[in-house]
Design a protein around this motif. Structure first.
Motif, PDB file in Angstrom:
ATOM      1  N   VAL A 266      35.298 -15.018 -30.818  1.00  0.00           N
ATOM      2  CA  VAL A 266      36.632 -15.352 -31.321  1.00  0.00           C
ATOM      3  C   VAL A 266      37.594 -15.578 -30.166  1.00  0.00           C
ATOM      4  O   VAL A 266      38.378 -16.539 -30.149  1.00  0.00           O
ATOM      5  CB  VAL A 266      37.157 -14.230 -32.239  1.00  0.00           C
ATOM      6  CG1 VAL A 266      38.629 -14.466 -32.568  1.00  0.00           C
ATOM      7  CG2 VAL A 266      36.336 -14.164 -33.515  1.00  0.00           C
ATOM      8  N   LEU A 267      37.525 -14.678 -29.162  1.00  0.00           N
ATOM      9  CA  LEU A 267      38.406 -14.827 -28.006  1.00  0.00           C
ATOM     10  C   LEU A 267      38.125 -16.127 -27.268  1.00  0.00           C
ATOM     11  O   LEU A 267      39.049 -16.830 -26.838  1.00  0.00           O
ATOM     12  CB  LEU A 267      38.231 -13.634 -27.060  1.00  0.00           C
ATOM     13  CG  LEU A 267      38.764 -12.289 -27.586  1.00  0.00           C
ATOM     14  CD1 LEU A 267      38.417 -11.173 -26.611  1.00  0.00           C
ATOM     15  CD2 LEU A 267      40.264 -12.356 -27.798  1.00  0.00           C
ATOM     16  N   ALA A 268      36.828 -16.446 -27.116  1.00  0.00           N
ATOM     17  CA  ALA A 268      36.469 -17.697 -26.428  1.00  0.00           C
ATOM     18  C   ALA A 268      36.939 -18.907 -27.220  1.00  0.00           C
ATOM     19  O   ALA A 268      37.415 -19.899 -26.665  1.00  0.00           O
ATOM     20  CB  ALA A 268      34.965 -17.752 -26.203  1.00  0.00           C
ATOM     21  N   GLY A 269      36.829 -18.817 -28.546  1.00  0.00           N
ATOM     22  CA  GLY A 269      37.210 -19.948 -29.377  1.00  0.00           C
ATOM     23  C   GLY A 269      38.699 -20.187 -29.409  1.00  0.00           C
ATOM     24  O   GLY A 269      39.158 -21.312 -29.568  1.00  0.00           O
ATOM     25  N   THR A 270      39.477 -19.100 -29.264  1.00  0.00           N
ATOM     26  CA  THR A 270      40.934 -19.249 -29.314  1.00  0.00           C
ATOM     27  C   THR A 270      41.564 -19.388 -27.938  1.00  0.00           C
ATOM     28  O   THR A 270      42.763 -19.643 -27.835  1.00  0.00           O
ATOM     29  CB  THR A 270      41.559 -18.036 -30.026  1.00  0.00           C
ATOM     30  OG1 THR A 270      41.159 -16.830 -29.342  1.00  0.00           O
ATOM     31  CG2 THR A 270      41.092 -17.965 -31.469  1.00  0.00           C
ATOM     32  N   ALA A 271      40.773 -19.228 -26.894  1.00  0.00           N
ATOM     33  CA  ALA A 271      41.304 -19.373 -25.539  1.00  0.00           C
ATOM     34  C   ALA A 271      41.684 -20.829 -25.288  1.00  0.00           C
ATOM     35  O   ALA A 271      40.981 -21.765 -25.714  1.00  0.00           O
ATOM     36  CB  ALA A 271      40.276 -18.920 -24.520  1.00  0.00           C
ATOM     37  N   GLU A 272      42.819 -21.054 -24.623  1.00  0.00           N
ATOM     38  CA  GLU A 272      43.248 -22.415 -24.326  1.00  0.00           C
ATOM     39  C   GLU A 272      42.364 -23.049 -23.270  1.00  0.00           C
ATOM     40  O   GLU A 272      41.871 -22.379 -22.360  1.00  0.00           O
ATOM     41  CB  GLU A 272      44.705 -22.423 -23.856  1.00  0.00           C
ATOM     42  CG  GLU A 272      45.692 -22.107 -24.964  1.00  0.00           C
ATOM     43  CD  GLU A 272      47.126 -22.351 -24.538  1.00  0.00           C
ATOM     44  OE1 GLU A 272      47.329 -22.964 -23.463  1.00  0.00           O
ATOM     45  OE2 GLU A 272      48.037 -21.926 -25.274  1.00  0.00           O
ATOM     46  N   VAL A 273      42.149 -24.355 -23.415  1.00  0.00           N
ATOM     47  CA  VAL A 273      41.352 -25.121 -22.462  1.00  0.00           C
ATOM     48  C   VAL A 273      42.242 -26.196 -21.842  1.00  0.00           C
ATOM     49  O   VAL A 273      43.274 -26.565 -22.411  1.00  0.00           O
ATOM     50  CB  VAL A 273      40.127 -25.764 -23.164  1.00  0.00           C
ATOM     51  CG1 VAL A 273      39.155 -24.690 -23.607  1.00  0.00           C
ATOM     52  CG2 VAL A 273      40.567 -26.613 -24.355  1.00  0.00           C
ATOM     53  N   PRO A 274      41.880 -26.721 -20.655  1.00  0.00           N
ATOM     54  CA  PRO A 274      42.747 -27.695 -19.957  1.00  0.00           C
ATOM     55  C   PRO A 274      42.670 -29.100 -20.544  1.00  0.00           C
ATOM     56  O   PRO A 274      42.417 -30.077 -19.851  1.00  0.00           O
ATOM     57  CB  PRO A 274      42.217 -27.651 -18.528  1.00  0.00           C
ATOM     58  CG  PRO A 274      40.780 -27.329 -18.677  1.00  0.00           C
ATOM     59  CD  PRO A 274      40.699 -26.365 -19.839  1.00  0.00           C
ATOM     60  N   TYR A 275      42.862 -29.184 -21.854  1.00  0.00           N
ATOM     61  CA  TYR A 275      42.823 -30.466 -22.545  1.00  0.00           C
ATOM     62  C   TYR A 275      44.017 -30.556 -23.489  1.00  0.00           C
ATOM     63  O   TYR A 275      44.642 -29.548 -23.828  1.00  0.00           O
ATOM     64  CB  TYR A 275      41.527 -30.613 -23.358  1.00  0.00           C
ATOM     65  CG  TYR A 275      40.284 -30.739 -22.512  1.00  0.00           C
ATOM     66  CD1 TYR A 275      39.810 -31.986 -22.117  1.00  0.00           C
ATOM     67  CD2 TYR A 275      39.584 -29.610 -22.093  1.00  0.00           C
ATOM     68  CE1 TYR A 275      38.674 -32.111 -21.341  1.00  0.00           C
ATOM     69  CE2 TYR A 275      38.447 -29.715 -21.306  1.00  0.00           C
ATOM     70  CZ  TYR A 275      38.001 -30.979 -20.933  1.00  0.00           C
ATOM     71  OH  TYR A 275      36.882 -31.098 -20.150  1.00  0.00           O
TER      72      TYR A 275
ATOM     73  N   ALA B  79      41.553 -37.480 -30.556  1.00  0.00           N
ATOM     74  CA  ALA B  79      40.893 -37.582 -29.251  1.00  0.00           C
ATOM     75  C   ALA B  79      41.317 -36.393 -28.400  1.00  0.00           C
ATOM     76  O   ALA B  79      42.465 -35.958 -28.458  1.00  0.00           O
ATOM     77  CB  ALA B  79      41.264 -38.888 -28.554  1.00  0.00           C
ATOM     78  N   VAL B  80      40.377 -35.864 -27.649  1.00  0.00           N
ATOM     79  CA  VAL B  80      40.653 -34.765 -26.732  1.00  0.00           C
ATOM     80  C   VAL B  80      40.470 -35.287 -25.315  1.00  0.00           C
ATOM     81  O   VAL B  80      39.403 -35.800 -24.964  1.00  0.00           O
ATOM     82  CB  VAL B  80      39.717 -33.567 -26.990  1.00  0.00           C
ATOM     83  CG1 VAL B  80      39.972 -32.462 -25.975  1.00  0.00           C
ATOM     84  CG2 VAL B  80      39.904 -33.050 -28.412  1.00  0.00           C
ATOM     85  N   VAL B  81      41.528 -35.196 -24.521  1.00  0.00           N
ATOM     86  CA  VAL B  81      41.496 -35.751 -23.162  1.00  0.00           C
ATOM     87  C   VAL B  81      41.992 -34.690 -22.188  1.00  0.00           C
ATOM     88  O   VAL B  81      42.713 -33.759 -22.565  1.00  0.00           O
ATOM     89  CB  VAL B  81      42.376 -37.017 -23.055  1.00  0.00           C
ATOM     90  CG1 VAL B  81      41.898 -38.094 -24.017  1.00  0.00           C
ATOM     91  CG2 VAL B  81      43.846 -36.677 -23.321  1.00  0.00           C
ATOM     92  N   PRO B  82      41.611 -34.818 -20.908  1.00  0.00           N
ATOM     93  CA  PRO B  82      42.102 -33.855 -19.910  1.00  0.00           C
ATOM     94  C   PRO B  82      43.623 -33.805 -19.894  1.00  0.00           C
ATOM     95  O   PRO B  82      44.301 -34.831 -19.970  1.00  0.00           O
ATOM     96  CB  PRO B  82      41.543 -34.411 -18.596  1.00  0.00           C
ATOM     97  CG  PRO B  82      40.330 -35.163 -18.995  1.00  0.00           C
ATOM     98  CD  PRO B  82      40.660 -35.779 -20.328  1.00  0.00           C
TER      99      PRO B  82
END
Length: 350
Positions: free
Chosen positions: A20-29, A102-105
């Motif tokens: 759950v923590l990994a799934g909700t952690a923000e990513v640089p996208y 779309a998911v982009v950097p």
């Protein structure tokens, strides 16, 4: 067995928490999705929502005074892209499998040397510039040419004693000067030191003069004049639309201005959407997020979409059912496409 069972359950719980923590952690996208569309021929309130009765809180998107205007039965909708700047891993995975999103950097939208407020301010400035270019291009199409006037002639410049403030620069070597961009293009076609024949109008009298260009600080050839533009016309134009940024609505604003001033209904009762930058010469340039704009247009009821020629490759596989995509490179192309729609004549498509 009981201890083993507790261990398994504890391990499962820990794994679940970590997932759950990994799934909700923000990513640089960032995630791009279809944004709101706006009918440039209609009216909006302070929040950008469409409204029908004009009031202090509900105003026309394109406001024109100084001459007669007309109303159309259809719509000319500009399109936008919504950007989600905070994206979790789960949201990113979902976006990667979406047909519309779309998911982009993140750095593609928000460069590392700028924060979100700086990017938003740049987008706001680009939006205002696009409105100015849209007005210029539309009025030029309607028969009100841009005039490039001399505002100052430095004493040590190439034009000293030859041109003077107030002169209208008409041609360079016989080629019409239709904008500041065109003048700069013509002057830089030959190296510094070349003799250029400049046609100009002074106090209503047309003349020509030979001017030997000089190299500026950047090494490029210069005529040695400061210039300003004028575009005499009877209209006062204002575009009222807040909370939208970027230059991509330029073409649709230009079409909206023309539609309101011309007596003909350019929409033919249809819902037509589109996107594209525009410059003072009426050239239509590429934009970002074309796939999202196509889906946003169709969701708003559009059946025709005017797309910049430079974005055509990106439309392949992204056109929703029921939407016809027409390729345009100039404002003239867009006007020709609108005129041809009722007849069903072939149109350049992406």
């Amino acid at each position: 067995m009981r201890r083993r069972g507790l261990t398994v359950m504890l391990g499962f719980a820990i794994t679940l928490v970590l997932a759950v923590l990994a799934g909700t952690a923000e990513v640089p996208y960032v995630e791009l999705s279809p944004g709101p569309t706006v009918n440039t021929l209609g009216a909006v309130d302070g929040s950008g929502q469409a409204c029908t009765e004009l009031s202090d809180s509900c105003q026309e998107v394109i406001q024109i005074t100084g001459g007669e205007t007309s109303a159309s039965k259809g719509q000319l909708r500009m399109t936008t892209v919504s950007v989600s700047s905070s994206v979790s891993l789960l949201e990113a995975i979902k976006g990667w499998f979406s047909d519309e999103d779309a998911v982009v950097p993140r750095t593609l939208i928000y460069p590392e040397d700028k924060d979100e407020k700086q990017v938003e301010e740049e987008n706001r400035q680009e939006f205002e510039a696009s409105q100015t270019s849209a007005e210029t291009a539309a009025l030029r199409y309607l028969g009100f040419p841009v005039k490039v006037a001399v505002s100052e002639v430095p004493a040590d410049g190439a034009s000293a004693g030859k041109l003077q403030a107030g002169d209208i620069v008409e041609t360079v070597d016989g080629v019409e000067v239709s904008s500041v961009q065109k003048l700069l293009q013509l002057v830089t076609e030959k190296p510094a030191g070349a003799v250029r024949q400049v046609g100009y109008t002074r106090d209503g009298v047309k003349s020509t003069v030979d001017i030997t260009t000089k190299a500026g600080q950047d090494g490029n050839p210069k005529l040695g004049i400061s210039i300003k533009t004028t575009q005499p016309n009877p209209y006062q134009l204002k575009i009222k639309l807040d909370k939208i940024g970027g230059p991509s609505a330029g073409m649709m604003f230009a079409l909206g201005i023309i539609d309101k001033i011309k007596a003909e209904d350019l929409t033919h009762g249809m819902v037509i959407a589109g996107t594209g930058t525009i410059d003072d010469e009426g050239r239509v340039g590429p934009i970002g997020g074309i796939a999202q704009k196509l889906h946003g247009a169709r969701a708003a009821g559009a059946t025709v979409f005017l797309a910049p020629a430079a974005n055509c490759a990106e439309t392949v596989g992204n056109v929703p059912d029921g939407l016809r995509v027409v390729k345009v490179s100039t404002l003239d192309d867009a006007m020709a496409a609108l005129a041809a729609l009722p007849s069903g004549a072939p149109l350049p498509s992406c």
